[in-house]
Design an enzyme around this catalytic site. Structure first.
Site, PDB file in Angstrom:
ATOM      1  CE  LYS A 119      -3.937   2.133   2.339  1.00 12.64           C
ATOM      2  NZ  LYS A 119      -3.363   3.490   2.432  1.00 12.64           N
ATOM      3  CE  LYS A 315      -2.858   1.708   6.618  1.00 13.49           C
ATOM      4  NZ  LYS A 315      -3.829   2.750   6.925  1.00 13.49           N
TER       5      LYS A 315
END
Length: 739
Positions: A119, A315
């Site tokens: 990401k 994350k």
């Protein structure tokens, strides 16, 4: 946690998320790290899930990013640019996969492949190609409307100007970023020439792309990774991984760490491998994105309001730092909430300089949760303390801990103010509320300004050229004290144009444009008006539901007035319940609570028409008593009601369109029960709602249709008893035209 506590926390989170979105997307200067933002957003969504009425009242759940800045032309995306749901632990990823299988009706043994890719921490960009030529480039903006940065995008070497062998219409989506080496070189050049020093590569990339002068962008070393697509005239491929390879073959840079994984264990292994390489990649990433590989399954899974069901961002953990707490400032919001903010000695956390952090409320400072239970081991927070700050996203940083070993001698517990720091009115904390609020109402300048800012916000009146800064200026100068004053600006000041254009920052052109924009907003949609009033608990969605239900201002005002007696009776009953709950012994609590509530209701009996109006209010598509009470309070407050009336006199209110009537189930309440064989329960619900139906989980007199599969049980029996239309799965599909 009860609804009052949840609502207080929900509203505080909403405010923080809105500010963080603005700082990140509009200012290109995030005040939080990715980890902190995600943690805040995660808590926000958890509260919305646990208390559905909050999701209805909230405004940010249904939005992504921030509105397009005024310096660029606006672009409406043909397909919304969505955000992503987040996972923080390995278990979250496993739960995500289990949820997908449940939605799709797949067994645990059935194959379900995913792609995994880094990401990138940059700025999202959508590139539109028609007949092989780049015709438009737009930032994400709020997901629906972005900024036109076409000329700037043409200067990025990774972005092809022309492509061959592509669909006639192709929107390529990806991330603009800056490598670590290029970032350091850029800052070094700026240091030598006295230019702006960027805090991190993400800020540098965003600031470079969003230059009004494309030649400045050309001089900045920007890069682009493609990872997705928007509107297509024909499919790119049948799988995500093949589509990415197709984009690479067309000349786009795609991330070399993208993998296709057949098992969740493979996904997690790849995540941890990327995490280990993170420091050596040469560019910033903040996690790994997983997507269902089969595009036909992506289509079945569809979207939530702001996120796809078929993708999630895993994350990386939050970053922490210790710093000195120099002071505690109190901010006053539009509903009077007193919000404590930690003033910190600046510290860098995750590449961002942090000088402020949220302290939530007085209980949090005292080391307690809303129920009085200790948090942080019961350690309170004092001015002069060394505190640990964490950032877990893009949101306001949070004080996570206190180092008592470094606490200076002579410090005292923080005394939370009991009077408003802006107007000196009593600051009251109601029973069951986690927040202390100024009781001054519109006489409080802080509340008045915040209400005005809300009134001109994007989802409310959205007056071009009248933003937060201008509202503060006009209020300080005494020109605008309440919303009605905005529509009297030119009239009350006679030569208003002349007076305004002579002020700093204004010229004849900008002043004329402002007055024209104000005139344009005299015609306003009813829902925008309701939302713009800034009534506590009445969010954007609730405002739309109220507008659809009542349709006119007079009908809404009449209902609020008529329901007032019943609203007060409801509040008295709630207060009696709270008192009894505090005093009741555990063994007899329920009986005593019921007795107290019934007694309170009996002593506050109201006229049938008031009770009927109250029942009508709380029945508005699940609005609930909390919102109805706030609405009643606002209309019953003499100062607020007078301000409403003065505003309405200037407006032409546009009634909402009647609900769509082109579906045989539009407006009907449908219940699904038993086993469905041709679709999953989730797919059935999504399809029914898309056709305008309301899906309920229980059968009642309000139910119009029961769709019953094998094993329907008690719901089918109750439907038969109530005479409700009952269909099998084939009958339902035939009714909606999908047999």
């Amino acid at each position: 946690m009860d609804e009052a506590d949840a609502r207080a926390e929900f509203e505080a989170l909403q405010t923080k998320i809105e500010k963080a979105d603005h700082d990140y997307h509009q200012k290109d200067a995030p005040t939080l790290s990715d980890a902190d933002y995600d943690r805040l957003k995660r808590r926000y969504l958890a509260l919305a899930d646990a208390f559905p009425i909050l999701a209805k009242d909230g405004t940010r759940v249904a939005s992504v990013g921030a509105p397009a800045a005024s310096g660029f032309g606006k672009v409406t995306h043909a397909q919304r640019m969505m955000s992503l749901g987040n996972a923080f632990e390995d278990q979250d990823v496993e739960d995500f996969a289990v949820g997908l299988r449940r939605y799709l009706g797949l067994s645990s043994e059935a194959p379900l492949a995913f792609t995994a890719e880094p990401k990138i921490d940059g700025l999202s960009l959508s590139l539109r190609y028609e007949a092989g030529k780049l015709v438009q480039a737009a930032t994400r903006g709020d997901g629906a409307v972005g900024e036109n940065v076409t000329e700037n995008a043409r200067t990025i070497s990774d972005i092809p100007q022309e492509i061959s062998g592509a669909p006639e219409v192709l929107e390529v989506r990806g991330e603009v970023y800056m490598s670590h080496a290029d970032f350091e070189a850029l800052n070094a050049r700026h240091a030598e020439t006295g230019g702006k020093i960027f805090a991190n590569p993400r800020n540098a990339a965003a600031g470079s792309l969003r230059q009004l002068d494309a030649e400045i962008t050309r001089a900045r070393p920007l890069r682009f990774f493609a990872y997705s697509w928007g509107e297509l005239s024909e499919p790119l491929a049948e799988t995500q991984i093949d589509a990415i390879e197709r984009l690479a073959s067309l000349g786009f840079q795609t991330n070399p760490l993208t993998r296709c994984c057949e098992q969740i264990s493979e996904l997690l292994a790849h995540y941890h491998a990327i995490e280990e390489q993170r420091a050596d990649l040469g560019y910033d990433i903040d996690g790994v994105v997983y997507k269902v590989n089969d595009l036909s399954l992506q289509e079945r899974l569809g979207f939530r309001s702001t996120t796809p069901r078929w993708a999630i961002a895993h994350k990386f953990p939050a970053e922490l730092a210790w710093t000195h707490l120099e002071g505690i400032d109190i901010q006053v919001g539009r509903t009077g909430a007193l919000s404590p903010v930690a003033r910190l000695h600046p510290v860098t956390v995750g590449g961002v300089v942090v000088s402020n952090a949220t302290l939530h409320n007085e209980d949090y400072i005292a080391g307690l949760d809303s129920k009085g239970a200790p948090i942080r081991g019961g350690k309170d927070i004092r001015v002069g303390d060394w505190v640990q700050i964490y950032r877990a996203g893009d949101v306001i940083p949070k004080v996570a801990d206190v180092d008592l070993s470094r606490r200076p001698e002579g410090t005292e517990r923080y005394a939370f103010p009991t009077r408003c720091p802006r107007c000196d009115s009593p600051a009251v904390r109601e029973e069951g509320d986690a927040v202390r609020r100024c009781s001054g109402g519109l006489i409080c300048p802080a509340q008045a300004v915040e209400k005005l800012k809300h009134f001109v916000s994007r989802a409310a009146f959205d007056i071009e050229g009248l933003g937060a800064k201008q509202v503060e200026q006009f209020h300080s100068d005494g020109w605008v004290k309440e919303p009605a004053d905005i529509f009297e600006l030119q009239q009350r000041y006679g030569s208003g144009l002349q007076q305004l254009k002579n002020r700093e920052g204004w010229g004849e052109k900008s002043a004329s444009a402002l007055f024209a924009a104000i005139e344009d907003k005299r015609r306003i949609e009813f829902a925008r008006l309701i939302f713009g009033l800034g009534i506590r608990h009445v969010g954007e969605v609730a405002a739309k539901d109220l507008a659809l239900h009542f349709r006119t201002w007079s009908a809404l005002a009449e209902a609020a007035d008529l329901a007032r007696a019943a609203a007060l009776a409801h509040r008295a009953a709630d207060e009696a319940e709270i008192v009894e709950r505090q005093e009741a012994q555990a063994s007899a609590r329920r009986a005593k609570i019921s007795e107290a509530r019934n007694a309170a209701v009996a002593t506050c009996a109201v006229a049938p028409d008031s009770q009927a109006a109250w029942d009508d209010l709380i029945s508005v598509d699940g609005l609930g008593p909390t919102v109805a009470l706030s609405l009643s309070d606002a209309f019953a407050n003499p100062e607020e009601r007078a301000a409403f009336d003065r505003l309405i006199a200037h407006l032409e209110i546009i009634e909402p369109d009647a609900p769509a009537d082109d579906s045989p189930v539009a407006g009907k309440t449908v219940v699904f029960t038993g086993t469905l064989e041709k679709m999953t329960r989730a797919e059935a619900k999504a399809r029914a709602e898309a056709l305008g139906a309301k899906v309920s989980g229980s059968v009642s007199k309000k139910t119009d249709i029961l769709v019953a599969g094998p094993g329907a049980g008690s719901k089918a029996a109750k439907a038969a008893e109530l005479g409700i239309q009952t269909l099998d799965e084939d009958g339902w599909l035939d009714l909606i035209g999908q047999a």
